[in-house]
Design a protein around this motif. Sequence first.
Motif, PDB file in Angstrom:
ATOM      1  N   LEU A   6       6.516  12.496   3.096  1.00  0.00           N
ATOM      2  CA  LEU A   6       5.844  11.720   2.061  1.00  0.00           C
ATOM      3  C   LEU A   6       4.366  11.461   2.306  1.00  0.00           C
ATOM      4  O   LEU A   6       3.588  11.420   1.354  1.00  0.00           O
ATOM      5  CB  LEU A   6       6.555  10.360   1.888  1.00  0.00           C
ATOM      6  N   HIS A   7       3.966  11.243   3.551  1.00  0.00           N
ATOM      7  CA  HIS A   7       2.608  10.759   3.807  1.00  0.00           C
ATOM      8  C   HIS A   7       1.723  11.891   4.334  1.00  0.00           C
ATOM      9  O   HIS A   7       2.034  12.487   5.373  1.00  0.00           O
ATOM     10  CB  HIS A   7       2.643   9.614   4.815  1.00  0.00           C
ATOM     11  N   PRO A   8       0.619  12.168   3.666  1.00  0.00           N
ATOM     12  CA  PRO A   8      -0.207  13.324   4.058  1.00  0.00           C
ATOM     13  C   PRO A   8      -1.197  13.037   5.189  1.00  0.00           C
ATOM     14  O   PRO A   8      -2.061  13.856   5.449  1.00  0.00           O
ATOM     15  CB  PRO A   8      -0.949  13.658   2.764  1.00  0.00           C
ATOM     16  N   LYS A  20       0.848  -1.173   0.000  1.00  0.00           N
ATOM     17  CA  LYS A  20       0.000   0.000   0.000  1.00  0.00           C
ATOM     18  C   LYS A  20       0.896   1.240   0.000  1.00  0.00           C
ATOM     19  O   LYS A  20       2.078   1.161   0.370  1.00  0.00           O
ATOM     20  CB  LYS A  20      -0.903  -0.001   1.234  1.00  0.00           C
ATOM     21  N   PRO A  21       0.354   2.394  -0.379  1.00  0.00           N
ATOM     22  CA  PRO A  21       1.204   3.590  -0.438  1.00  0.00           C
ATOM     23  C   PRO A  21       1.949   3.893   0.859  1.00  0.00           C
ATOM     24  O   PRO A  21       3.131   4.237   0.821  1.00  0.00           O
ATOM     25  CB  PRO A  21       0.214   4.702  -0.791  1.00  0.00           C
ATOM     26  N   VAL A  22       1.278   3.761   2.008  1.00  0.00           N
ATOM     27  CA  VAL A  22       1.941   4.088   3.268  1.00  0.00           C
ATOM     28  C   VAL A  22       3.080   3.111   3.542  1.00  0.00           C
ATOM     29  O   VAL A  22       4.149   3.507   4.040  1.00  0.00           O
ATOM     30  CB  VAL A  22       0.920   4.101   4.432  1.00  0.00           C
ATOM     31  N   GLN A  23       2.894   1.839   3.209  1.00  0.00           N
ATOM     32  CA  GLN A  23       3.972   0.860   3.418  1.00  0.00           C
ATOM     33  C   GLN A  23       5.147   1.156   2.503  1.00  0.00           C
ATOM     34  O   GLN A  23       6.311   1.072   2.921  1.00  0.00           O
ATOM     35  CB  GLN A  23       3.435  -0.549   3.161  1.00  0.00           C
ATOM     36  N   ARG A  24       4.842   1.507   1.268  1.00  0.00           N
ATOM     37  CA  ARG A  24       5.910   1.825   0.306  1.00  0.00           C
ATOM     38  C   ARG A  24       6.692   3.056   0.766  1.00  0.00           C
ATOM     39  O   ARG A  24       7.931   3.099   0.667  1.00  0.00           O
ATOM     40  CB  ARG A  24       5.291   2.052  -1.071  1.00  0.00           C
ATOM     41  N   ARG A  25       5.988   4.040   1.269  1.00  0.00           N
ATOM     42  CA  ARG A  25       6.660   5.264   1.727  1.00  0.00           C
ATOM     43  C   ARG A  25       7.534   4.989   2.941  1.00  0.00           C
ATOM     44  O   ARG A  25       8.620   5.564   3.085  1.00  0.00           O
ATOM     45  CB  ARG A  25       5.607   6.323   2.038  1.00  0.00           C
ATOM     46  N   ILE A  26       7.083   4.092   3.831  1.00  0.00           N
ATOM     47  CA  ILE A  26       7.883   3.760   5.006  1.00  0.00           C
ATOM     48  C   ILE A  26       9.188   3.094   4.593  1.00  0.00           C
ATOM     49  O   ILE A  26      10.273   3.481   5.038  1.00  0.00           O
ATOM     50  CB  ILE A  26       7.071   2.845   5.958  1.00  0.00           C
ATOM     51  N   SER A  61      11.287   4.442  16.582  1.00  0.00           N
ATOM     52  CA  SER A  61      10.201   4.374  15.604  1.00  0.00           C
ATOM     53  C   SER A  61       9.562   5.740  15.405  1.00  0.00           C
ATOM     54  O   SER A  61       9.094   6.063  14.307  1.00  0.00           O
ATOM     55  CB  SER A  61       9.152   3.363  16.066  1.00  0.00           C
ATOM     56  N   ALA A  62       9.536   6.553  16.463  1.00  0.00           N
ATOM     57  CA  ALA A  62       8.942   7.879  16.357  1.00  0.00           C
ATOM     58  C   ALA A  62       9.699   8.736  15.336  1.00  0.00           C
ATOM     59  O   ALA A  62       9.101   9.551  14.627  1.00  0.00           O
ATOM     60  CB  ALA A  62       8.950   8.567  17.715  1.00  0.00           C
ATOM     61  N   ARG A  63      11.000   8.532  15.237  1.00  0.00           N
ATOM     62  CA  ARG A  63      11.789   9.293  14.259  1.00  0.00           C
ATOM     63  C   ARG A  63      11.406   8.881  12.838  1.00  0.00           C
ATOM     64  O   ARG A  63      11.250   9.729  11.954  1.00  0.00           O
ATOM     65  CB  ARG A  63      13.273   9.048  14.507  1.00  0.00           C
ATOM     66  N   VAL A  64      11.239   7.575  12.614  1.00  0.00           N
ATOM     67  CA  VAL A  64      10.832   7.104  11.290  1.00  0.00           C
ATOM     68  C   VAL A  64       9.456   7.639  10.936  1.00  0.00           C
ATOM     69  O   VAL A  64       9.216   8.125   9.823  1.00  0.00           O
ATOM     70  CB  VAL A  64      10.842   5.560  11.243  1.00  0.00           C
ATOM     71  N   VAL A  65       8.529   7.571  11.888  1.00  0.00           N
ATOM     72  CA  VAL A  65       7.168   8.053  11.651  1.00  0.00           C
ATOM     73  C   VAL A  65       7.190   9.533  11.303  1.00  0.00           C
ATOM     74  O   VAL A  65       6.504   9.991  10.380  1.00  0.00           O
ATOM     75  CB  VAL A  65       6.288   7.777  12.879  1.00  0.00           C
ATOM     76  N   GLY A  66       7.998  10.295  12.019  1.00  0.00           N
ATOM     77  CA  GLY A  66       8.074  11.727  11.752  1.00  0.00           C
ATOM     78  C   GLY A  66       8.629  12.034  10.371  1.00  0.00           C
ATOM     79  O   GLY A  66       8.121  12.913   9.660  1.00  0.00           O
ATOM     80  N   GLU A  67       9.669  11.311   9.969  1.00  0.00           N
ATOM     81  CA  GLU A  67      10.248  11.532   8.647  1.00  0.00           C
ATOM     82  C   GLU A  67       9.249  11.202   7.538  1.00  0.00           C
ATOM     83  O   GLU A  67       9.121  11.926   6.559  1.00  0.00           O
ATOM     84  CB  GLU A  67      11.499  10.664   8.488  1.00  0.00           C
ATOM     85  N   VAL A  68       8.545  10.085   7.697  1.00  0.00           N
ATOM     86  CA  VAL A  68       7.579   9.683   6.676  1.00  0.00           C
ATOM     87  C   VAL A  68       6.429  10.680   6.611  1.00  0.00           C
ATOM     88  O   VAL A  68       5.988  11.078   5.519  1.00  0.00           O
ATOM     89  CB  VAL A  68       7.046   8.262   6.976  1.00  0.00           C
TER      90      VAL A  68
END
Length: 828
Positions: free
Chosen positions: A90-92, A55-61, A79-86
Amino acid sequence: MATPANPPAPVSSATQPGEHIEEVDVSSEMQGSFLEYAYSVIYSRALPDARDGLKPVQRRILYQMSEMGLRPDRGHVKSARVVGEVMGKLHPHGDASIYDAMVRLTQDFILRVPLIDGHGNFGSLDDGPAAPRYTEARLHATALAMTESLDEDVVNFVPNYDNQLTQPEVLPAAFPNLLVNGASGIAVGMATNMAPHNLVEVIGAARHLLHNPNATLDDLMEFVPGPDLPTGGTISGLAGIKDAYATGRGAFKTRAKVSTESISARKTGLVVTELPYMVGAEKVIEKIKDGVNSKKLSGISDVTDLTDRRHGLRLVIGIKTGFSPDAVLEQLYRFTPLEDSFNINNVALVNGGPQTLGLRDLLQVYVDHRLDVVTRRSRYRLARRLERLHLVEGLLIAILDIDEVIQVIRQSDDSEAARSRLRTVFDLSELQAEYILELRLRRLTKFSRIELENEKQQLLSEIAELEALLTSPARLRDLVSVELDEISDRFGTPRRTLLTEARPSIATSASSRKNAPVLEIADTACRVYLSTTGRAIRVDIAEPVEGADETAVPLVRRRTKHDAIRSSVVTTARSEIGAVTNLGRLIRFTAVDLPNVPTNSIQLGAGARISDYLAMTNKKERVIAFVSLESEDSIVVGTRQGVVKRIATGAYPNKPEFEIIALKAGDEVVGAAQGPDGEELVFVTSDAQLLHFSASAVRPQGAAAGGVAGINLGAKASVIFFGSVDPAREIVVATVSSATDALPGVDPGRAKVSLLGEFPGKGRATGGVRAHSFLKGEDVLSLAWAGPAPSLAVGTDGSVRQLPDAGAKRDASGTPLDAAVGSIGTSL
């Protein structure tokens, strides 16, 4: 009533200056808005792309973690750092949806091949994960295969939500992720629910489709027989799976893996070690307690969860005294999630639109995508090598005339003039001239010239190879196939889920649940077969014909596909039978869950691996024969060191598994059979000696005994075959000669088939007679077999091999084989 002095002015329908009101149809506006919303949910959120299975969110991660350099050889990050970057790039959408998707990519009980390596509490089927500030993550090695070569123009890049950055439209996906890991999602007006599969099996099917574009569904199902769930378990009934593979929609039943064990000296329990997909232990325990309280379940004394990280899932269900464990287990299958249903709905995006895809369609989409990725990668690499070759050729020109180059540069007023004069004097391109101007003096050595010449030859070789690849579709397909095979070797794991044709236990209506018998599967007469490659099947026996042998399978036209029979036993579906292993053990089991094959088309390849069916953990242990525990005939075994033993009828301990012979150090059982005293016992040794004598010459012993001498062995010789045959039937002896130092599969050797009557009988504990004459270069028998004609040879790949006709002299040298033989048995 008095009229007000200053009444309000009437409201005018006219618009104020500068305003414009447009009347629209509400139904049209709602329809358009709904379609836009539905398309956004379907395309941008809920459904995976059929090419990379994300899915788009998985691809962006995965893409953003790759850009962050979170490789498997580096440390985990919050994980919070990864979530913040995505979320920031990339993810709206919100952080919760990103973290939920990220958690799913780490869970090995959801995905067959996890893509993210998580550190910390990422949840279970019964509990949610910890907050992203408490967990850490990095990419798994499999994710690198998904994002590999992104910098080589293998896929298109599209703008992110604010047009500031770009992101891949799809990942290169070095393996068929959609089939391997499955997917689930709910969109607007549609949903997807796809089961995980085994990586090795899916890649095998993809490679077959690469080389055979016209392959049928049946051909592909030879590689992908069914889903392979991360939590293991058993799939009961394969009809729904084939429907799903054909149409994209279907259903199947999954069962937990349950064994009956002795909890204490007087108490038996059901031990659950694998659960159906997406079913947690706490849910099972809760349903069992509810069933006991509501009187739906009986015979259960307690439930204990002994699960830990070291031993994995272990759920122990205690059985009350006087209750049958089989009956209780059948109730558990009907009324608890120990048997569950999985509905397949293969909906994915193809060319931007949702489609329902069967197995062949899913593989075709992936294969086309992978061919496109490798083609674009090859074109990119070809362009880069051509550019580099262009520069290297310019450098070689400069080094050959370096003095003149220096003079031209020194006589030039500025760099632009130098560049122009270099191009004119040496016939260089602008790129070559610029590169020479940037040349460092240390590159002017003789050694650098040699390096450049070697580099030029290497570039020319690589360019020729890439051009040949791009002009040959066959070579391109071969390259994709080889790369898939490498991924299979790196990340492939054995199958976890057992596939059976056993009838599911879940009742479909209230009346059927009320009237359901304790044991739904009838205890019908059947014959259980063991193939030479370790697969087992069950074949029901029809009503016997008057005057016919009641133990025989009906005389109908039967078709075998690969493999040969090693052993068989007549029993009933729920009766206990014994599996004799090479380590001298007998394991009790029932054949109720073995694949039930129709008598008119017996295919041993459809059988279950008996080692998986019996959950044998020792890789060195293998099943060599089936025996009946209710027969009056005694069991006889022969060992590699020439020992023979008959086990007295009724001397079997009342244990799930027990030793039937005390083996000496280094010895193992090579054959086992069951028959009356009048049968002949046959030994064949590696130095081509055959001995046969009456079974009555061996006195029956208890299970703990070590047996007696069966055959005297020569120096360095060992027994390679032992069996029991009926002298009233036509018995043949097949032998295959070879050399001790020959590599397996290289030299097929020479084979001979003789009648057992050609061999004179001798007494027990003698040396036997010669069974095969060795030619020059031969010194050992690699295979031997004795049994009812006709004999059937099987290659190492499971295909049938041709043996010579019976009738050769007992001490003949045989005839050369066309291909190597892996095993010999009897045909149906």
